[in-house]
Design an enzyme around this catalytic site. Sequence first.
Site, mmCIF file in Angstrom:
data_model
loop_
_atom_site.group_PDB
_atom_site.id
_atom_site.type_symbol
_atom_site.label_atom_id
_atom_site.label_comp_id
_atom_site.label_asym_id
_atom_site.label_seq_id
_atom_site.Cartn_x
_atom_site.Cartn_y
_atom_site.Cartn_z
ATOM 1 N N THR A 294 125.338 -31.689 -29.878
ATOM 2 C CA THR A 294 125.236 -31.640 -28.411
ATOM 3 C C THR A 294 124.472 -32.856 -27.879
ATOM 4 O O THR A 294 124.862 -33.457 -26.873
ATOM 5 C CB THR A 294 124.479 -30.392 -27.936
ATOM 6 O OG1 THR A 294 125.015 -29.247 -28.566
ATOM 7 C CG2 THR A 294 124.590 -30.226 -26.434
ATOM 8 N N ASP A 468 131.476 -30.179 -25.709
ATOM 9 C CA ASP A 468 130.545 -31.169 -26.268
ATOM 10 C C ASP A 468 130.979 -31.733 -27.614
ATOM 11 O O ASP A 468 130.800 -32.904 -27.898
ATOM 12 C CB ASP A 468 129.099 -30.623 -26.321
ATOM 13 C CG ASP A 468 128.925 -29.387 -27.172
ATOM 14 O OD1 ASP A 468 129.936 -28.808 -27.633
ATOM 15 O OD2 ASP A 468 127.759 -28.980 -27.387
HETATM 16 C C1 GP9 Z 1 120.768 -26.502 -28.712
HETATM 17 C C2 GP9 Z 1 122.177 -26.573 -28.281
HETATM 18 C C3 GP9 Z 1 123.106 -26.507 -29.451
HETATM 19 O O1 GP9 Z 1 119.863 -26.685 -27.708
HETATM 20 O O2 GP9 Z 1 122.373 -27.696 -27.515
HETATM 21 O O3 GP9 Z 1 122.981 -27.593 -30.241
HETATM 22 P P1 GP9 Z 1 124.094 -28.094 -31.265
HETATM 23 O O4 GP9 Z 1 123.837 -27.407 -32.564
HETATM 24 O O5 GP9 Z 1 125.437 -27.731 -30.720
HETATM 25 O O6 GP9 Z 1 123.893 -29.549 -31.318
HETATM 26 MN MN MN Z 2 126.675 -28.139 -29.121
#
Ligand code: GP9
Ligand code: MN
Length: 629
Positions: A294, A468
């Site tokens: 993300t 994402d």
């Molecule tokens: C954590 C969320 C998820 O705050 O953004 O993270 P990811 O594992 O998808 O990078």
């Molecule tokens: Mn994510």
Amino acid sequence: MLAKKIHLPLYIIASLLFGLKTYIVYRFVFNISLDNVVQELILFINPFVSAFLVFALCVLFKEKRQAKFIRYIALIGSIVIYFNLVFYRNFTDFITIPVLFQGSNAADLGSSVLDLISITDILLFADVAIIWYLSVKFKSKLTVSYNKRNKAFAITMAITLLVVNYALAEAERPQLLQRTFDREYLVKNIGLFNYHIYDIVLHSKTEVQRVFADGNDVPDIKNYIDENIKSDVQSDLFGVAKGKNVIFISLESLQSFVINNTVNGKEVTPFLNDLIGDSYYFENFYHQTAQGKTSDSEFLIENSLYPLPRGAVFFTHGQNEYNATPELLKEEGYYSSVFHANNKSFWNRDVMYQSLGYDNFFDVESYEVTEDNSIGWGLKDKPFFEQSIKYLQTIPQPFYSKFITLTNHYPFELAEEDATIDQYDSNSRTLNQYFQTARYTDEAVEQFFEQLKQSGIYEDSIIVLMGDHYGISEFHNKAMSMYLDKDEISPYDHIQLQRVPFFIHIPGQEGKTISDIAGQIDVKPTLLHLLGIEDKGDITFGTDLFSDNQKDFIALRNGDFVSDNYIYSDGICYDRGSGEVLEESLDSVPEDELEDSVCEPIKEQVRTELSYSDQIIYGDLLRFYDFGQ
Ligand code: GP9
Ligand code: MN
């Protein structure tokens, strides 16, 4: 007395006392979340392992010096814990080297330090007093003889403990050290002291690269960008959303293969499918993230620079100079904020968001999270949006607000009462459940649109939605090929599965589905273009998706790419339209035979571009560049 009877050497007593103290602090003073028994176990073991690693070093000293070494280590160790504790009380975070030397933090602490310490804190030094007392009272009786046997025992034991601790941590959280996603995870898994050592190594490496960099590379990079990426032609949409609020919704793990698709005869994302009709929808939009997941996608969209091949740039270069969207929008009078119900140190967001110029971060502390309204990674998407609206109504307009959803995250858990479609039926539980959580997020977004309309914000805003990164990894290829009705998932299919949905919804404007290739790298220039903000010589690797003059490839972070005509994956060059293999094993073809290759020139350009972007980050080169020339 006791020590003498059971003949424990001082360094082992010290390890036990200090380990126990550390455990008590971790467990009952720091607010470390523990999700399962393995985490409990690791948290219990690692204080003792870390303590043993350091105290055992005393065997390297002659008897006389051992006691002194142990005393001072106990004292210094306790001071380190105590400093972290005071820091934690203020910031709910652990100290990192850069943050420690960041003026504002120190000043913050300075002014409130009296509120942060208490007389009972003295208890934290109880073990030091006991160790001190024992070492003075029993002197040489508690030291170990300076010989090979004792040294061999201490070292073997230390290594064994370390390996056990690391193996458990790795099993619990694969690639823990390479990915470095959260300080809390690191402390939880490897302990506070190992975490500090890790932080020092990471920081020194970054600092060395930064110190040796100078501005000499910038003109080359700028030339490359001017020649290959920038275009002077502006599309008709320049400024259509001038002065509007921007609501950016980052859809956790949402891939394009669920869009306009069904499971057991039911639509997976009915709301998003309908939204395509009145939005600009990019059906060939790729995520370009790597280990930073993300956070990498956030990095791409705010900067139009690539994330790093290893580690999360949010973590490793959280204090570089950037020229990010929130900063640029601030100059236009925008107020920027992020809404995400996770702890603020995850992905080092608290630090990175400051570097990107965000005005506010509504993290987990801003939400009411209960057992009932959370699942998996935390607050469910529906209450997340519901609880966010009140903040959105109070912040200054125009705003740039980013919402990061969470429910559609691996392992895709959902409470029975939240499931509105049935699971898929395959050998992959992950894929089976994914459709249900994707649907839940779709419904949450639908409700959010309703709330935006009711609160009157909708009309003055544009809403951007983006997946994402992938949610279903290659590990589930068998189930995925079954779902997609294919014999297998080829490297070509794998690339096509890296598509994530990307919508730009401008209330009052008719929709259009765009099939040109696009990627997260293009979000920043596209958004700024819609908001009518001129490019004053920004360093970006993406292009405005509405102009005709777009770059003709999308680079994935591992060097694979999609171009207008080809897809390059796993060393194989495919025709993009038909999926036919054009060139096999390009990586092993001798150089003189590469001349006729259609993929090779693009592959080279992808490499150049990725390495230019890396140079900018490693050398923190934007600090030498005068934006706004
Ligand atoms: C954590 C969320 C998820 O705050 O953004 O993270 P990811 O594992 O998808 O990078
Ligand atoms: Mn994510």
